[in-house]
Enzyme design. Structure first.
Site, PDB file in Angstrom:
ATOM      1  CB  SER A   1      -0.945   0.017   1.206  1.00 17.99           C
ATOM      2  OG  SER A   1      -0.226   0.185   2.411  1.00 17.99           O
TER       3      SER A   1
ATOM      4  CE  LYS B   1      -2.964   2.121   4.763  1.00 15.28           C
ATOM      5  NZ  LYS B   1      -2.785   1.253   3.581  1.00 15.28           N
TER       6      LYS B   1
END
Length: 294
Positions: free
Chosen positions: A89, A143
């Site tokens: 990701s 993230k």
């Protein structure tokens, strides 16, 4: 042995003082030939009269190991912790198999196993953070912070808008492809073509990618709640992030990702060139490097 001297009889005390004086005289006069004998004499005396006051080798090793373990646990709880990247990701910033150090004091000092923090500071746009997944507290996610508390976020045609203004970005004319796979199971997916952009957010410049073709839907505008941040993966079409489950509360943040200390994965094996790369690096070399299979 001096602290136990007073518990000795008169004769052993005199013998002890004589042995100590001989050792000190040899050391003071730099009489190297007499020093081994003086040490041996004092050692025999200690074995004979003060063995109870000497630590065994096992005890010394145990105490040393115990102190080292305590220090390591304190460092892990308050200062720095190691994490392994399990998914794609955050490609291209972080690859599957990257091992990173996360500083836990950057946003404040957290009391272990609680949500209490001292000397806290707020994350900034562009920071890469590790946090407890709001929908499953047994999982840690990593993230990039895209927006902070009070910001209005919107994504249209893969462009991020913060408070009505598009984040500046430029397309990079470099080869772009990647293979996303699960680092825990080792299951590898197909190779995907992508397009890379350099995006700027606050003081940070970093690289993001989109699949070709990109099938990610737009994200309608929302305001980041107080005490929270809005996060997204740099692999924008393959990231389970705030667009799906909302903002991350400050108390869930574990720390800021700082440096890659080890990296290995297929097909390269050990990725020597990634060792000690700063996660927030925005050098020309890093921005221009092609996205590799991995």
């Amino acid at each position: 042995g001096k602290k136990h001297r007073e518990g000795l009889g008169e004769a052993p005390r005199a013998e002890f003082d004589e042995a100590v004086e001989a050792l000190e005289a040899a050391r003071r006069d730099k009489a190297m030939e007499a020093l081994p004998a003086a040490i041996e004499t004092l050692d025999r005396f200690l074995e004979k009269h003060l063995a109870f006051g000497r630590k065994s080798a096992f005890r010394e090793y145990t105490e040393s190991i115990g102190i080292a373990v305590i220090i390591a646990l304190l460092l892990r709880a308050f200062v720095v912790e190691a994490f392994k990247i399990p998914s794609g990701s955050m490609i291209p910033t972080l690859k599957v198999g990257d091992h990173i150090f996360v500083t836990k004091i950057f946003y404040g000092l957290r009391v272990p196993y609680t949500r209490t923090k001292f000397f806290s500071r707020s994350p900034e746009r562009g920071d890469v953070i590790v946090f407890i997944f709001p929908r499953d507290r047994s999982k840690d996610f990593i993230k990039r912070v895209v927006a902070v508390a009070g910001d209005k976020v919107e994504v249209r045609r893969n462009i991020v808008y913060i408070n009505g203004k598009a984040l500046p970005r430029r397309k990079l004319s470099i080869p772009c492809r990647y293979r996303d796979h699960d680092g825990d199971t080792g299951q590898r997916g197909e190779i995907r073509r992508c397009v890379a952009f350099e995006e700027r957010n606050g003081d940070h410049r970093y690289r993001i990618i989109h699949d070709v073709p990109s099938l990610t839907p737009d994200y309608s505008s929302s305001v980041v709640p107080k005490g929270s941040v809005f996060v997204m993966g740099d692999n924008r079409d393959n990231s389970h992030d705030s667009r799906a489950w909302g903002a991350v509360p400050y108390e869930n943040i574990k720390g800021k990702a700082m440096v890659i200390w080890w990296s290995s994965g297929l097909p390269e094996g050990i990725r020597w060139s990634r060792f000690f790369d700063l996660v927030h690096s925005s050098s020309k070399e890093r921005m221009s490097a092609p996205v590799q299979d991995g």
